[in-house]
Structure formats: structure tokens, C-alpha cells
Design an enzyme around this catalytic site. Sequence first.
Site, PDB file in Angstrom:
ATOM      1  N   ALA A  72      22.004  -4.113  -6.700  1.00  0.00           N
ATOM      2  CA  ALA A  72      23.319  -4.569  -6.236  1.00  0.00           C
ATOM      3  C   ALA A  72      24.355  -3.548  -6.682  1.00  0.00           C
ATOM      4  O   ALA A  72      24.148  -2.851  -7.682  1.00  0.00           O
ATOM      5  CB  ALA A  72      23.636  -5.930  -6.850  1.00  0.00           C
ATOM      6  N   GLY A 116      18.352  -5.598  -7.051  1.00  0.00           N
ATOM      7  CA  GLY A 116      18.412  -6.111  -5.682  1.00  0.00           C
ATOM      8  C   GLY A 116      17.592  -5.273  -4.712  1.00  0.00           C
ATOM      9  O   GLY A 116      17.178  -5.764  -3.658  1.00  0.00           O
ATOM     10  N   GLU A 119      14.230  -6.630  -5.097  1.00  0.00           N
ATOM     11  CA  GLU A 119      14.224  -7.952  -4.449  1.00  0.00           C
ATOM     12  C   GLU A 119      14.173  -7.813  -2.929  1.00  0.00           C
ATOM     13  O   GLU A 119      13.524  -8.602  -2.243  1.00  0.00           O
ATOM     14  CB  GLU A 119      15.457  -8.744  -4.885  1.00  0.00           C
ATOM     15  N   GLU A 139      18.321  -6.231 -14.422  1.00  0.00           N
ATOM     16  CA  GLU A 139      19.519  -7.068 -14.544  1.00  0.00           C
ATOM     17  C   GLU A 139      19.777  -7.509 -15.973  1.00  0.00           C
ATOM     18  O   GLU A 139      20.922  -7.615 -16.407  1.00  0.00           O
ATOM     19  CB  GLU A 139      19.386  -8.317 -13.645  1.00  0.00           C
TER      20      GLU A 139
HETATM   21  N1  COA Z   1      25.642  -0.023  -8.418  1.00  0.00           N
HETATM   22  C1  COA Z   1      26.697   0.785  -8.252  1.00  0.00           C
HETATM   23  N2  COA Z   1      26.644   2.112  -8.401  1.00  0.00           N
HETATM   24  C2  COA Z   1      25.454   2.650  -8.682  1.00  0.00           C
HETATM   25  C3  COA Z   1      24.297   1.883  -8.851  1.00  0.00           C
HETATM   26  C4  COA Z   1      24.420   0.476  -8.700  1.00  0.00           C
HETATM   27  N3  COA Z   1      23.380  -0.347  -8.809  1.00  0.00           N
HETATM   28  N4  COA Z   1      23.263   2.712  -9.151  1.00  0.00           N
HETATM   29  C5  COA Z   1      23.779   3.945  -9.154  1.00  0.00           C
HETATM   30  N5  COA Z   1      25.079   3.937  -8.883  1.00  0.00           N
HETATM   31  C6  COA Z   1      26.027   5.047  -8.798  1.00  0.00           C
HETATM   32  C7  COA Z   1      26.418   5.579 -10.165  1.00  0.00           C
HETATM   33  O1  COA Z   1      27.422   4.796 -10.744  1.00  0.00           O
HETATM   34  C8  COA Z   1      26.861   6.974  -9.814  1.00  0.00           C
HETATM   35  O2  COA Z   1      28.152   6.893  -9.261  1.00  0.00           O
HETATM   36  P1  COA Z   1      29.271   8.021  -9.619  1.00  0.00           P
HETATM   37  O3  COA Z   1      28.669   9.312  -9.109  1.00  0.00           O
HETATM   38  O4  COA Z   1      30.465   7.606  -8.854  1.00  0.00           O
HETATM   39  O5  COA Z   1      29.413   8.020 -11.098  1.00  0.00           O
HETATM   40  C9  COA Z   1      25.910   7.360  -8.680  1.00  0.00           C
HETATM   41  O6  COA Z   1      25.406   6.126  -8.149  1.00  0.00           O
HETATM   42  C10 COA Z   1      24.743   8.165  -9.142  1.00  0.00           C
HETATM   43  O7  COA Z   1      24.131   7.492 -10.215  1.00  0.00           O
HETATM   44  P2  COA Z   1      23.534   8.234 -11.493  1.00  0.00           P
HETATM   45  O8  COA Z   1      23.309   7.208 -12.544  1.00  0.00           O
HETATM   46  O9  COA Z   1      24.381   9.406 -11.842  1.00  0.00           O
HETATM   47  O10 COA Z   1      22.164   8.755 -10.857  1.00  0.00           O
HETATM   48  P3  COA Z   1      20.769   8.997 -11.554  1.00  0.00           P
HETATM   49  O11 COA Z   1      19.919   9.541 -10.465  1.00  0.00           O
HETATM   50  O12 COA Z   1      20.923   9.802 -12.800  1.00  0.00           O
HETATM   51  O13 COA Z   1      20.265   7.538 -12.022  1.00  0.00           O
HETATM   52  C11 COA Z   1      19.704   5.208 -11.670  1.00  0.00           C
HETATM   53  C12 COA Z   1      19.886   6.609 -11.056  1.00  0.00           C
HETATM   54  C13 COA Z   1      19.354   4.312 -10.506  1.00  0.00           C
HETATM   55  C14 COA Z   1      18.550   5.218 -12.705  1.00  0.00           C
HETATM   56  C15 COA Z   1      20.990   4.739 -12.382  1.00  0.00           C
HETATM   57  O14 COA Z   1      22.080   4.992 -11.537  1.00  0.00           O
HETATM   58  C16 COA Z   1      20.988   3.265 -12.701  1.00  0.00           C
HETATM   59  O15 COA Z   1      20.447   2.857 -13.739  1.00  0.00           O
HETATM   60  N6  COA Z   1      21.607   2.423 -11.827  1.00  0.00           N
HETATM   61  C17 COA Z   1      21.735   1.006 -12.037  1.00  0.00           C
HETATM   62  C18 COA Z   1      20.427   0.292 -11.809  1.00  0.00           C
HETATM   63  C19 COA Z   1      20.579  -1.209 -12.037  1.00  0.00           C
HETATM   64  O16 COA Z   1      20.871  -1.660 -13.129  1.00  0.00           O
HETATM   65  N7  COA Z   1      20.359  -1.970 -10.970  1.00  0.00           N
HETATM   66  C20 COA Z   1      20.419  -3.416 -11.038  1.00  0.00           C
HETATM   67  C21 COA Z   1      21.759  -3.881 -10.649  1.00  0.00           C
HETATM   68  S1  COA Z   1      21.906  -5.649 -10.779  1.00  0.00           S
END
Ligand code: COA
Length: 265
Positions: A72, A116, A119, A139
Site C-alpha cells: 500500500a 498489499g 495480498e 505491515e
Molecule cells: N509506499 C509508498 N512509497 C513507497 C513504498 C510504499 N509501500 N515503497 C517504496 N516507496 C517509495 C519510497 O518512499 C521511495 O520514494 P522517494 O524516492 O520519494 O523517497 C521510492 O519508493 C523508492 O523506494 P526505496 O526505498 O528508495 O527503494 P529500494 O529499492 O531501496 O527499496 C523497498 C524498496 C520496497 C524494499 C522499500 O521501499 C520498502 O521497504 N518499502 C515499503 C514496503 C512495505 O512496508 N510495504 C507494506 C506497506 S503496508
Amino acid sequence: MSQAMPQSYETLLVERRERIAIVTINRPEKRNALNIKTREEGAAVLEQLQDDDDVRVVVITGAGDKAFIAGADIAEFAGRTALMQRAVMLGRSLFTAIDVFPKPVIAMINGYCLGGGCELALACDLRIASEAASFGQPEINLGIIPGGGGTQRLTRLIGEGKAMEMILTGEIIDAQTAFNLGLVNHVIPADQLAAKTMEIANRIAEKSPIALRLAKEAVKVASRSNLDEGLRREVDLFALCFSSDDKNEGVRAFLEKRRPNFTGK
Ligand code: COA
């Protein structure tokens, strides 16, 4: 032959390759995180594809080479009250739209498949993953729990013990581990993911769309009812196949030792 669909979306790309529609979540700069717009557009595109008889199978994937869907859109959570969140979740659900979609939906998982995103993949009928994909329900790290069906569909698919561990630890697992858990159907080298997915999608697309629809419905009953109810529903759905031209064509083609030509009638 590939063609873009006429309607354009802000967060999605939709293309057609013969009888397959490919829906790509197109927010690679946000790792294809699902914001409200994406969910709304996803549900809308499925409504459109549902009525298109030429589309037999839908493939959902993520843009770029990093993410399928990283969950999400966390930015949307900031400042949201419980009632606001509830209203969002009780609105038209993309997960439910996929679940009840009357044609097979395949998740082509090319990278991060988290929260999500996982999911959404769980709501699909088949999950085909790149070797570079990773999976998790993180989450818990945000002080919340899965809310898009994760606690229910993951548990039904891989069992309570394994689902519990993924959901309580928020641990990210690799594609091979996901395969070993039964979370994905296939793990494919990244450069062959699209070809292998299309091969499977095309194989399914040759079948009778009526039989596919009834088969999907019947299989889904299994995790939602007891055995006697499920067996009873199966009989009804099986018998319903006998109302179709496709059943006559399939049986006739077998007896005439030729390939069937299913028309969806
Ligand atoms: N929601 C909103 N933004 C997200 C996102 C999410 N679930 N996942 C990634 N992004 C955004 C980051 O904030 C970043 O934005 P910015 O460039 O404006 O700062 C961009 O996407 C790139 O993310 P980044 O973390 O730099 O990339 P990465 O390749 O190093 O890491 C992930 C990727 C997916 C491991 C990491 O972004 C992450 O842990 N995301 C959240 C995952 C999560 O908790 N999902 C469950 C949500 S309920």
C-alpha cells in the site's frame, strides 16, 4: 501482436497480446505502491476487461525491474483516521475484483512483492515469480497488520504456521523460499519471466472460457466451505458446463481426434 488498449490510465498501462490482457502497475518511482488511484483504476480496468469476450486471461505485473508492488502507498496512511481508513477499505476493492473476476488472473511477479502487493498476488489465480522477486507481509513493522486479505488468503494458501511467521516477523523471503512454501507456482529466471508467463497464459487462453470461469469458481469454493458443500457446488458447476456449446465441441473434438475450437458459447 501487441496493441495498447484505447483508454488511458494515470497509474496503469494496459496492453493486449492476442487473447491476453497485460495490466502493468506503472509507478516504478514509488516501487508500484498501491495508492487510491491505482486501486480505483485497477478495479475499473477489470470491469472493462470482464466484458471483453476477446480477453481470455489477464496478467498483472509491475513496471520496471525492481518491484511487482511494494505494498500500500504508506504516504497515504499518514494522518488518516480509523474511520477514513475504514471507508477506503470498504470501498470498491481491487483484491475482491480480482478474486471474483470471471477469467483467470495471473500475477507476474518481477520484484518486491510486499504487503498489499503480496495480498494482490494472493488474490490472483496463479503466481509466477522471477528469481529476483521477494515476498513479505511487513505491515507489522509499521505497527499495523495486513488488511487486504493477507491474514486470510495467505493462511489458506500456505497454512497457519507459515503465514503466522511471515505476518508476525514481517520477514522478507526470496522467490525460492516462497516456492517452497507453496506461495508461488513457478520461479523463473528474470529474463525469461515474461515469455514463460505468456506461454502459460496462452495455454489457458485456448480453453473454453465458460469452463475456465466455472473451474475458477469451483476451486475457490474449496477454501470457503466444508467438503460436502464444496462437492455439491462442484456438481452444480460441472452440470452447468453441459449447457455450453463448448462442452459439445470439446467432446466432439476428442472423439474426432482433432483440437477443439472453443467459442465461449
Ligand atoms: N509506499 C509508498 N512509497 C513507497 C513504498 C510504499 N509501500 N515503497 C517504496 N516507496 C517509495 C519510497 O518512499 C521511495 O520514494 P522517494 O524516492 O520519494 O523517497 C521510492 O519508493 C523508492 O523506494 P526505496 O526505498 O528508495 O527503494 P529500494 O529499492 O531501496 O527499496 C523497498 C524498496 C520496497 C524494499 C522499500 O521501499 C520498502 O521497504 N518499502 C515499503 C514496503 C512495505 O512496508 N510495504 C507494506 C506497506 S503496508
